[in-house]
Write a protein that holds these residues in place. Structure first.
Motif, short mmCIF file in Angstrom:
data_model
loop_
_atom_site.label_atom_id
_atom_site.label_comp_id
_atom_site.label_asym_id
_atom_site.label_seq_id
_atom_site.Cartn_x
_atom_site.Cartn_y
_atom_site.Cartn_z
N LEU A 156 13.24 39.48 -1.45
CA LEU A 156 13.44 39.28 -2.88
C LEU A 156 12.10 39.00 -3.51
O LEU A 156 11.38 38.09 -3.10
CB LEU A 156 14.43 38.14 -3.14
N LEU A 157 11.74 39.81 -4.50
CA LEU A 157 10.48 39.70 -5.22
C LEU A 157 10.73 39.16 -6.61
O LEU A 157 11.59 39.68 -7.33
CB LEU A 157 9.81 41.08 -5.32
N VAL A 158 10.02 38.11 -7.00
CA VAL A 158 10.04 37.69 -8.40
C VAL A 158 8.68 38.04 -9.02
O VAL A 158 7.64 37.86 -8.40
CB VAL A 158 10.35 36.18 -8.58
N THR A 159 8.74 38.60 -10.23
CA THR A 159 7.51 39.07 -10.85
C THR A 159 7.68 39.18 -12.36
O THR A 159 8.79 39.32 -12.87
CB THR A 159 7.12 40.45 -10.28
N HIS A 160 6.54 39.09 -13.07
CA HIS A 160 6.50 39.39 -14.50
C HIS A 160 6.17 40.86 -14.73
O HIS A 160 6.30 41.36 -15.84
CB HIS A 160 5.42 38.55 -15.20
N ASP A 161 5.70 41.54 -13.68
CA ASP A 161 5.09 42.86 -13.81
C ASP A 161 6.08 43.96 -13.42
O ASP A 161 6.51 44.05 -12.28
CB ASP A 161 3.86 42.92 -12.90
N ARG A 162 6.41 44.81 -14.38
CA ARG A 162 7.38 45.88 -14.08
C ARG A 162 6.83 46.87 -13.07
O ARG A 162 7.58 47.43 -12.26
CB ARG A 162 7.79 46.61 -15.37
N GLU A 163 5.52 47.10 -13.05
CA GLU A 163 4.96 48.01 -12.06
C GLU A 163 5.16 47.47 -10.65
O GLU A 163 5.44 48.23 -9.73
CB GLU A 163 3.47 48.25 -12.34
N ASP A 164 5.00 46.16 -10.47
CA ASP A 164 5.28 45.56 -9.17
C ASP A 164 6.74 45.80 -8.79
O ASP A 164 7.06 46.16 -7.66
CB ASP A 164 5.01 44.05 -9.20
N ALA A 165 7.63 45.55 -9.75
CA ALA A 165 9.06 45.69 -9.49
C ALA A 165 9.42 47.13 -9.13
O ALA A 165 10.17 47.38 -8.17
CB ALA A 165 9.86 45.23 -10.71
N GLU A 166 8.87 48.09 -9.87
CA GLU A 166 9.18 49.49 -9.61
C GLU A 166 8.58 49.96 -8.29
O GLU A 166 9.18 50.77 -7.58
CB GLU A 166 8.69 50.35 -10.76
N ALA A 167 7.40 49.43 -7.93
CA ALA A 167 6.76 49.81 -6.67
C ALA A 167 7.56 49.37 -5.46
O ALA A 167 7.45 49.97 -4.39
CB ALA A 167 5.35 49.23 -6.61
N ALA A 168 8.38 48.34 -5.63
CA ALA A 168 9.20 47.85 -4.51
C ALA A 168 10.24 48.87 -4.10
O ALA A 168 10.72 48.84 -2.96
CB ALA A 168 9.87 46.53 -4.89
N GLY A 169 10.61 49.77 -4.99
CA GLY A 169 11.50 50.87 -4.63
C GLY A 169 12.97 50.50 -4.52
O GLY A 169 13.78 51.32 -4.06
N GLY A 170 13.34 49.30 -4.91
CA GLY A 170 14.73 48.87 -4.83
C GLY A 170 15.31 48.58 -6.20
O GLY A 170 14.74 48.97 -7.21
N PRO A 171 16.44 47.90 -6.23
CA PRO A 171 17.05 47.55 -7.52
C PRO A 171 16.21 46.53 -8.26
O PRO A 171 15.47 45.76 -7.64
CB PRO A 171 18.41 46.98 -7.14
N ILE A 172 16.33 46.51 -9.57
CA ILE A 172 15.61 45.57 -10.41
C ILE A 172 16.61 44.82 -11.28
O ILE A 172 17.45 45.44 -11.94
CB ILE A 172 14.57 46.29 -11.30
N ILE A 173 16.51 43.51 -11.27
CA ILE A 173 17.33 42.68 -12.13
C ILE A 173 16.41 42.03 -13.16
O ILE A 173 15.43 41.38 -12.80
CB ILE A 173 18.08 41.59 -11.34
N ASP A 174 16.70 42.23 -14.43
CA ASP A 174 15.91 41.65 -15.52
C ASP A 174 16.70 40.47 -16.10
O ASP A 174 17.80 40.67 -16.63
CB ASP A 174 15.64 42.69 -16.59
N LEU A 175 16.14 39.28 -15.96
CA LEU A 175 16.82 38.07 -16.42
C LEU A 175 16.65 37.82 -17.91
O LEU A 175 17.21 36.87 -18.45
CB LEU A 175 16.31 36.85 -15.65
N THR A 176 15.88 38.66 -18.59
CA THR A 176 15.66 38.49 -20.01
C THR A 176 16.99 38.52 -20.76
O THR A 176 17.76 39.47 -20.63
CB THR A 176 14.75 39.58 -20.58
N GLY A 177 17.26 37.45 -21.48
CA GLY A 177 18.48 37.42 -22.29
C GLY A 177 19.74 37.13 -21.52
O GLY A 177 20.84 37.15 -22.08
N GLN A 178 19.60 36.81 -20.20
CA GLN A 178 20.82 36.50 -19.45
C GLN A 178 21.42 35.19 -19.89
O GLN A 178 20.72 34.24 -20.18
CB GLN A 178 20.50 36.43 -17.94
#
Length: 222
Positions: free
Chosen positions: A200-222
């Protein structure tokens, strides 16, 4: 409630990490709700601004959640409920923003520190690990003499030598320049996949998240 399941191809080992019906509150105010299943070698990326619950999620998974927060739900690792286990017995490894190498130990000493006590031939294992990341002959070096990228590679191999069954990644690329960031992303995600470790990766950076190659959960506005 966010729910996600991700399936990838076969890898050498078959570890699974499940977050089951997690709810975290702070002073009775809802902070985070999450259901997720992370399969072998897969990386779930969790994004969000400061205060969205990313660090709190890591603390809960790692076993360091402070009493200020109230949490319900379960952590299942390979089908075993580890929610109430102390941090050192959970089998979860962590990779942080900083390499956190021990300054009083050599590079090889840092790697040997991560190897479980029962495993023999620690020096040979440490040297083999350094060779895998292009640092052959660096075992005797003082960590202070290493570049940022070299320290990051040593920290990664120390983590893998500790034989975790799942991994948490806390913004591990944020202190690296653009070139090193791309290099370390590839190295980290490839090694986790090869080892079959749910991560599980936590990050502010969408490029990091996309490079992981898996699903992305965005907590913004949750």
């Amino acid at each position: 409630m966010v729910q996600t399941t991700w399936h990838a191809g076969s890898v050498m080992t078959q570890h699974h990490l499940e977050i089951d019906d997690l709810r975290i509150t702070l002073e009775d105010a809802p902070l985070l709700e999450l259901d997720a299943h992370i399969g072998p070698g897969e990386v779930l990326a969790v994004m969000g601004p400061s205060g969205s619950g990313k660090s709190t999620l890591l603390a809960w998974l790692a076993g360091f959640l402070t009493p200020d927060f109230q949490a319900s739900g379960r952590i299942l690792l390979d089908g075993r409920d580890i929610t109430l286990l102390p941090a050192e017995r959970r089998g979860i490894g962590l990779l942080f923003q900083d390499p956190l190498l021990f300054p009083h130990l050599s590079v090889a000493g840092n790697l040997r520190f991560g190897i479980p006590r029962a495993i023999p031939d620690k020096l040979e294992r440490a040297e083999a690990a350094l060779k895998q990341v292009g640092l052959s002959g660096f075992g005797h070096r003082d960590p202070a003499t290493l570049s940022g990228g070299q320290k990051a590679r040593v920290a990664l191999m120390r983590l893998l030598l500790s034989e975790p069954r799942a991994v948490l990644l806390d913004e591990p690329f944020s202190r690296l320049d653009i070139h090193l960031r791309q290099e370390m992303r590839q190295l980290v995600f490839d090694r986790l996949y090869e080892a079959g470790l749910p991560s599980l990766l936590v990050t502010h950076d969408r490029e990091d998240a996309e490079a992981a190659g898996g699903p992305i959960i965005d907590l913004t506005g949750q």
